[in-house]
Design an enzyme around this catalytic site. Sequence first.
Site, mmCIF file in Angstrom:
data_model
loop_
_atom_site.group_PDB
_atom_site.id
_atom_site.type_symbol
_atom_site.label_atom_id
_atom_site.label_comp_id
_atom_site.label_asym_id
_atom_site.label_seq_id
_atom_site.Cartn_x
_atom_site.Cartn_y
_atom_site.Cartn_z
ATOM 1 N N GLY A 242 44.708 29.573 36.374
ATOM 2 C CA GLY A 242 43.532 29.781 35.527
ATOM 3 C C GLY A 242 42.465 28.710 35.621
ATOM 4 O O GLY A 242 41.479 28.758 34.891
ATOM 5 N N TYR A 328 33.255 42.070 36.225
ATOM 6 C CA TYR A 328 33.207 40.952 35.266
ATOM 7 C C TYR A 328 31.812 40.356 35.094
ATOM 8 O O TYR A 328 31.698 39.234 34.582
ATOM 9 C CB TYR A 328 34.135 39.811 35.715
ATOM 10 C CG TYR A 328 35.442 40.207 36.323
ATOM 11 C CD1 TYR A 328 36.415 40.852 35.558
ATOM 12 C CD2 TYR A 328 35.735 39.940 37.661
ATOM 13 C CE1 TYR A 328 37.629 41.207 36.116
ATOM 14 C CE2 TYR A 328 36.949 40.291 38.220
ATOM 15 C CZ TYR A 328 37.892 40.934 37.447
ATOM 16 O OH TYR A 328 39.090 41.289 37.998
ATOM 17 N N CYS A 355 26.710 53.680 47.076
ATOM 18 C CA CYS A 355 25.901 54.651 46.355
ATOM 19 C C CYS A 355 26.151 54.557 44.863
ATOM 20 O O CYS A 355 26.720 55.460 44.247
ATOM 21 C CB CYS A 355 26.184 56.046 46.883
ATOM 22 S SG CYS A 355 25.559 56.211 48.538
ATOM 23 N N TYR A 384 39.884 36.517 45.110
ATOM 24 C CA TYR A 384 39.655 37.822 44.483
ATOM 25 C C TYR A 384 38.498 38.588 45.122
ATOM 26 O O TYR A 384 37.794 39.343 44.447
ATOM 27 C CB TYR A 384 39.434 37.665 42.967
ATOM 28 C CG TYR A 384 40.597 36.964 42.278
ATOM 29 C CD1 TYR A 384 41.843 37.587 42.193
ATOM 30 C CD2 TYR A 384 40.478 35.678 41.748
ATOM 31 C CE1 TYR A 384 42.916 36.946 41.592
ATOM 32 C CE2 TYR A 384 41.548 35.030 41.148
ATOM 33 C CZ TYR A 384 42.762 35.680 41.072
ATOM 34 O OH TYR A 384 43.827 35.035 40.477
HETATM 35 N N1 LLP Z 1 49.668 33.172 37.339
HETATM 36 C C1 LLP Z 1 49.615 34.372 36.724
HETATM 37 C C2 LLP Z 1 50.790 34.851 36.015
HETATM 38 C C3 LLP Z 1 48.438 35.123 36.773
HETATM 39 O O1 LLP Z 1 48.402 36.306 36.155
HETATM 40 C C4 LLP Z 1 47.316 34.646 37.462
HETATM 41 C C5 LLP Z 1 46.075 35.418 37.548
HETATM 42 C C6 LLP Z 1 47.418 33.390 38.108
HETATM 43 C C7 LLP Z 1 48.600 32.686 38.015
HETATM 44 C C8 LLP Z 1 46.288 32.779 38.897
HETATM 45 O O2 LLP Z 1 45.154 32.563 38.142
HETATM 46 P P1 LLP Z 1 43.919 31.776 38.814
HETATM 47 O O3 LLP Z 1 44.386 30.361 39.067
HETATM 48 O O4 LLP Z 1 43.572 32.477 40.074
HETATM 49 O O5 LLP Z 1 42.845 31.860 37.801
HETATM 50 N N2 LLP Z 1 40.566 39.331 39.359
HETATM 51 C C9 LLP Z 1 40.105 38.330 38.413
HETATM 52 C C10 LLP Z 1 41.163 37.290 38.155
HETATM 53 C C11 LLP Z 1 42.468 37.875 37.628
HETATM 54 C C12 LLP Z 1 43.530 36.830 37.469
HETATM 55 C C13 LLP Z 1 44.815 37.459 37.094
HETATM 56 N N3 LLP Z 1 45.915 36.557 36.993
HETATM 57 C C14 LLP Z 1 38.813 37.715 38.972
HETATM 58 O O6 LLP Z 1 38.367 38.123 40.023
HETATM 59 O O7 LLP Z 1 38.223 36.851 38.333
#
Ligand code: LLP
Length: 434
Positions: A242, A328, A355, A384
């Site tokens: 996150g 988003y 489109c 992503y």
């Molecule tokens: N661990 C778990 C259990 C997760 O669900 C996620 C992301 C991460 C780690 C990694 O999070 P990060 O470090 O990448 O923030 N598609 C969205 C982001 C969805 C994230 C879902 N879970 C976007 O494009 O912003």
Amino acid sequence: MKFGDLSVKKHRLVIGGCDTVELAKKYGTPLYVFDVDRAVGTAKAYVDILKREYPDFTVCYASKAFSCTGIYGLLAPLGVGADVVSGGELYTALKGGMPPDMIYFHGNNKTEEEIVYALDSGVECFVADSERELYLINKHARSPQNVLIRVNPGVEAHTHRFIQTTTIDSKFGFSIPDGTAEEVIRSLGRYENVRFKGIACHIGSQIFEPQSFDIAIDKTVDFIKRLNTLGIQAERLDLGGGFGIHYIEQDKPLTPEQYMSNSVAHLKEAIARSGIKPPRLIVEPGRSIVGEAGITLYTVGAIKTIKNVKTYAAVDGGMFDNPRVMLYDAQYTAVVADRADVENTHKYSLAGKCCESGDILLDGIDLPELKSGDIVAVLSTGAYHYSMASNYNRNLVPPVVAVKNGQSSYMVKPQTYEDLTRNDVTPVFAEDKV
Ligand code: LLP
């Protein structure tokens, strides 16, 4: 990434020592470009800081941010494991050389087939997120399988509501506040093939405030203490990922070192306060390892001015290679590849080619005057983007080219039109044969 993180030579934008105009010429556009050293350097920063400040740790890269075989080969040698959330990510990780004993299997609704596949592959740990999953692990495991229980501590992180994951009504995790997490963990004794190792939570994505992580740490440590009073030990604490990155000027992310130092300091305090035995700390950065390592190159095609309203510059990509804007309201920084340091004099809306009226990649951005054929780079697209790309409108998912020390090499090859129809079948029914 910040524009300032990239170099400019003779007005041209350079990434990984490669001239972006030349990359576009060689590989075509749209093109994802991936700076290997940047991703490896960031992953290593997580490992190094934790080695110093909390040596009992595992960094698991969150595959969902960018999964292709090549990424695992870069990360595994650093001692970085993988968080996978589907049979497909697991398959890719294994094929890419990620050792199974460095893989954590997440997901709120793993199918029975996926559970069997992961057990057969020998993954290190499941992060279980439903009673049904626990039942299925127990049913199919031939010996006790390491399991973390995903908990929802009820923390509201400040980020887009679709990427918040621990609000009280979240589909993820067993709730700590309503007592479900405790009930589930207390009842694990009935499963002889489930070995409880600890708890996992993930509060959301693209988070800047360390306070959000601090609250999650307090709540999970308190919960571990509560489990201790019931005679249950939690050896591992998985705090998820996150950690936010830079997309636009207003974004002020911390460095991996800062995110980790802050969380570790807070965790140590919480451990001291609660008296629990220090658990192994697991973190799962996804976006922050690969996000700023990637850019997308596009070619400008049609330019259209609506008098006194706006000027559209349409590019050869769009929501099929970057659905994040539609999903988003994501915002980005764009640079004209051969006039990277030229003053911005014009305002454009960079439109995609799908489109859909909403298929706009950047709305109202300042750039030098554009002409058809210009190459535009959109920054911070390493996370992503490829992993969320689609063939919408039967556009091809762009290839990924890795760059390092002035060299470039495919990481994901281009799709072809043939790929698009490879699995298409014209259905045949009995009456058609008459
Ligand atoms: N661990 C778990 C259990 C997760 O669900 C996620 C992301 C991460 C780690 C990694 O999070 P990060 O470090 O990448 O923030 N598609 C969205 C982001 C969805 C994230 C879902 N879970 C976007 O494009 O912003």
